[in-house]
Design a protein around this motif. Structure first.
Motif, PDB file in Angstrom:
ATOM      1  N   GLN A  97       0.883  -1.317   0.102  1.00 16.36           N
ATOM      2  CA  GLN A  97      -0.027  -0.003  -0.415  1.00 16.36           C
ATOM      3  C   GLN A  97       0.640   1.201   0.313  1.00 16.36           C
ATOM      4  O   GLN A  97       0.678   2.342   1.423  1.00 16.36           O
ATOM      5  CB  GLN A  97      -0.520  -0.018   1.488  1.00 16.36           C
ATOM      6  CG  GLN A  97      -2.061  -1.323   1.176  1.00 16.36           C
ATOM      7  CD  GLN A  97      -3.137  -1.480   1.796  1.00 16.36           C
ATOM      8  OE1 GLN A  97      -4.051   0.105   2.195  1.00 16.36           O
ATOM      9  NE2 GLN A  97      -3.435  -2.093   2.695  1.00 16.36           N
ATOM     10  N   MET A 100      -0.421   4.331   1.837  1.00 14.14           N
ATOM     11  CA  MET A 100       0.109   4.316   3.845  1.00 14.14           C
ATOM     12  C   MET A 100       1.109   4.384   3.873  1.00 14.14           C
ATOM     13  O   MET A 100       1.774   5.112   4.943  1.00 14.14           O
ATOM     14  CB  MET A 100      -0.438   2.502   4.184  1.00 14.14           C
ATOM     15  CG  MET A 100      -0.588   2.521   5.406  1.00 14.14           C
ATOM     16  SD  MET A 100      -1.046   0.532   5.943  1.00 14.14           S
ATOM     17  CE  MET A 100      -2.835   1.502   6.322  1.00 14.14           C
ATOM     18  N   SER A 134      -1.650   3.332  15.625  1.00 16.41           N
ATOM     19  CA  SER A 134      -3.249   2.828  15.735  1.00 16.41           C
ATOM     20  C   SER A 134      -3.861   3.583  14.411  1.00 16.41           C
ATOM     21  O   SER A 134      -5.234   2.581  14.270  1.00 16.41           O
ATOM     22  CB  SER A 134      -3.377   4.056  16.848  1.00 16.41           C
ATOM     23  OG  SER A 134      -5.338   3.301  16.505  1.00 16.41           O
ATOM     24  N   ALA A 135      -3.712   4.703  13.845  1.00 13.48           N
ATOM     25  CA  ALA A 135      -4.611   5.193  12.832  1.00 13.48           C
ATOM     26  C   ALA A 135      -4.397   4.065  11.658  1.00 13.48           C
ATOM     27  O   ALA A 135      -5.456   4.222  10.311  1.00 13.48           O
ATOM     28  CB  ALA A 135      -3.954   6.638  12.010  1.00 13.48           C
ATOM     29  N   ASN A 136      -3.157   3.628  11.394  1.00 15.01           N
ATOM     30  CA  ASN A 136      -2.555   2.979   9.984  1.00 15.01           C
ATOM     31  C   ASN A 136      -2.401   2.315   9.588  1.00 15.01           C
ATOM     32  O   ASN A 136      -3.486   1.321   9.324  1.00 15.01           O
ATOM     33  CB  ASN A 136      -1.482   3.996   9.608  1.00 15.01           C
ATOM     34  CG  ASN A 136      -1.792   5.935   8.887  1.00 15.01           C
ATOM     35  OD1 ASN A 136      -2.300   5.937   8.127  1.00 15.01           O
ATOM     36  ND2 ASN A 136      -1.583   6.040   9.755  1.00 15.01           N
ATOM     37  N   SER A 138      -2.897  -0.753  12.335  1.00 13.57           N
ATOM     38  CA  SER A 138      -4.500  -1.112  13.317  1.00 13.57           C
ATOM     39  C   SER A 138      -5.482  -1.566  11.386  1.00 13.57           C
ATOM     40  O   SER A 138      -5.523  -2.579  12.585  1.00 13.57           O
ATOM     41  CB  SER A 138      -3.928  -0.230  13.979  1.00 13.57           C
ATOM     42  OG  SER A 138      -3.732  -0.677  15.345  1.00 13.57           O
ATOM     43  N   THR A 139      -5.678  -0.551  11.136  1.00  9.81           N
ATOM     44  CA  THR A 139      -6.211  -1.038  10.462  1.00  9.81           C
ATOM     45  C   THR A 139      -6.285  -2.788   9.162  1.00  9.81           C
ATOM     46  O   THR A 139      -7.333  -3.281   8.811  1.00  9.81           O
ATOM     47  CB  THR A 139      -6.558   0.021   9.342  1.00  9.81           C
ATOM     48  OG1 THR A 139      -5.200   0.624   8.768  1.00  9.81           O
ATOM     49  CG2 THR A 139      -7.118   0.944   9.697  1.00  9.81           C
ATOM     50  N   LEU A 140      -4.518  -3.011   9.212  1.00  7.59           N
ATOM     51  CA  LEU A 140      -4.527  -4.037   8.173  1.00  7.59           C
ATOM     52  C   LEU A 140      -4.473  -5.217   8.815  1.00  7.59           C
ATOM     53  O   LEU A 140      -4.848  -5.073  10.687  1.00  7.59           O
ATOM     54  CB  LEU A 140      -2.418  -3.729   8.245  1.00  7.59           C
ATOM     55  CG  LEU A 140      -2.769  -2.607   7.391  1.00  7.59           C
ATOM     56  CD1 LEU A 140      -0.636  -2.555   6.863  1.00  7.59           C
ATOM     57  CD2 LEU A 140      -2.983  -2.681   5.833  1.00  7.59           C
ATOM     58  N   ARG A 141      -4.987  -6.400   8.802  1.00  9.28           N
ATOM     59  CA  ARG A 141      -4.578  -7.613   9.334  1.00  9.28           C
ATOM     60  C   ARG A 141      -3.524  -8.306   8.422  1.00  9.28           C
ATOM     61  O   ARG A 141      -3.144  -8.333   7.589  1.00  9.28           O
ATOM     62  CB  ARG A 141      -6.061  -8.637   7.866  1.00  9.28           C
ATOM     63  CG  ARG A 141      -7.640  -7.585   8.360  1.00  9.28           C
ATOM     64  CD  ARG A 141      -7.949  -8.053  10.064  1.00  9.28           C
ATOM     65  NE  ARG A 141      -8.858  -7.419  10.422  1.00  9.28           N
ATOM     66  CZ  ARG A 141      -8.911  -5.705  11.114  1.00  9.28           C
ATOM     67  NH1 ARG A 141      -7.908  -5.031  10.984  1.00  9.28           N
ATOM     68  NH2 ARG A 141     -10.158  -5.102  11.619  1.00  9.28           N
ATOM     69  N   ARG A 143      -4.448  -8.859  12.694  1.00  8.05           N
ATOM     70  CA  ARG A 143      -4.604  -7.834  13.508  1.00  8.05           C
ATOM     71  C   ARG A 143      -3.238  -8.181  14.150  1.00  8.05           C
ATOM     72  O   ARG A 143      -3.465 -10.102  14.275  1.00  8.05           O
ATOM     73  CB  ARG A 143      -5.920  -7.549  14.591  1.00  8.05           C
ATOM     74  CG  ARG A 143      -6.637  -6.797  14.021  1.00  8.05           C
ATOM     75  CD  ARG A 143      -6.362  -5.467  13.731  1.00  8.05           C
ATOM     76  NE  ARG A 143      -6.184  -4.658  15.062  1.00  8.05           N
ATOM     77  CZ  ARG A 143      -7.142  -3.825  15.462  1.00  8.05           C
ATOM     78  NH1 ARG A 143      -8.521  -4.466  15.292  1.00  8.05           N
ATOM     79  NH2 ARG A 143      -6.780  -3.017  16.788  1.00  8.05           N
ATOM     80  N   ARG A 163       2.478   0.121  20.432  1.00  7.46           N
ATOM     81  CA  ARG A 163       2.046   0.426  20.002  1.00  7.46           C
ATOM     82  C   ARG A 163       3.369   1.555  19.131  1.00  7.46           C
ATOM     83  O   ARG A 163       3.687   1.215  17.936  1.00  7.46           O
ATOM     84  CB  ARG A 163       0.751   2.019  19.668  1.00  7.46           C
ATOM     85  CG  ARG A 163      -0.752   1.068  19.837  1.00  7.46           C
ATOM     86  CD  ARG A 163      -1.610   1.811  20.042  1.00  7.46           C
ATOM     87  NE  ARG A 163      -2.610   0.783  19.832  1.00  7.46           N
ATOM     88  CZ  ARG A 163      -4.178   1.612  20.370  1.00  7.46           C
ATOM     89  NH1 ARG A 163      -3.956   3.369  20.722  1.00  7.46           N
ATOM     90  NH2 ARG A 163      -5.123   1.261  20.767  1.00  7.46           N
TER      91      ARG A 163
END
Length: 205
Positions: A97, A100, A134-136, A138-141, A143, A163
């Motif tokens: 990505q 990102m 957290s904002a970026n 943490s959205t990926l899998r 987790r 984090r």
């Protein structure tokens, strides 16, 4: 032993050091300041010329190098290694990505001004790095699930530190991949990795 394997071992040590500190902070609320400093500093060294420079020398990942040997020879807590494998999976999605990646790099450059003023492990620096993660990331899998003492995991400053250190783990995972590291290395080059880790430990102060 090839120079490439030695360099990859250093990156892998950086990853394991970060995940072992995540585990320690989650269970005890604290970790060694020297290794924490080296790991957090690695986040800001995006243009380092060598893997050693990323960590300020091999001594900066001494904990990770010792941990590698222990993981390979047996008897070590398996939790940091499991976390490291998860971070390697996250890294593959992160590196796919570009937008990102640019966001993270831009955020790190902005936080770098505070790092220069207060130092890499100042609570404000760790908090901002934690927010960036957290904002970026943490959205990926998958987790990255961190287990520990609920008393510490309920404290915002501890969560922020965890984090921030996970961001350092991701930085080492990116370096590992850039140096040609693969899952096959971990599975089939364990003896060479352990030997390289011992060599680095002998050289570092």
């Amino acid at each position: 032993m090839s120079a490439a394997m030695r360099d990859r071992t250093l990156a892998l040590a950086g990853l394991l050091q970060a995940t072992s500190m995540v585990r320690q902070v989650a269970t005890t609320g604290e970790t060694e300041n020297g290794f924490l400093t080296a790991s957090i500093e690695s986040v800001f060294r995006l243009e380092a010329e060598t893997p050693e420079a990323v960590y300020g020398g091999a001594g900066g990942v001494g904990r990770g190098l010792r941990g590698l040997v222990q993981q390979i020879e047996g008897g070590a807590d398996p939790a940091p290694a499991r976390l490291a494998f998860t971070v390697l999976q996250v890294e593959r999605r992160f590196s796919a990505q570009p937008r990102m990646m640019d966001t993270i790099a831009r955020g790190i450059r902005e936080i770098d001004r505070q790092r220069e003023h207060w130092g890499p492990v100042h609570p404000t620096v760790l908090a901002r790095l934690g927010e960036l993660y957290s904002a970026n990331i943490s959205t990926l899998r998958p987790r990255v699930l961190v287990q520990g003492n609920p008393t510490y995991l309920a404290q915002p400053e501890v969560v922020a530190e965890i984090r921030a250190v996970l961001l350092a783990a991701l930085r080492s995972a990116v370096l590992w991949r850039q140096l040609g590291g693969t899952y096959w290395d971990v599975l089939f080059s364990r003896r060479a990795i352990a030997q390289a880790a011992r060599d680095w430990l002998r050289q570092s102060p």
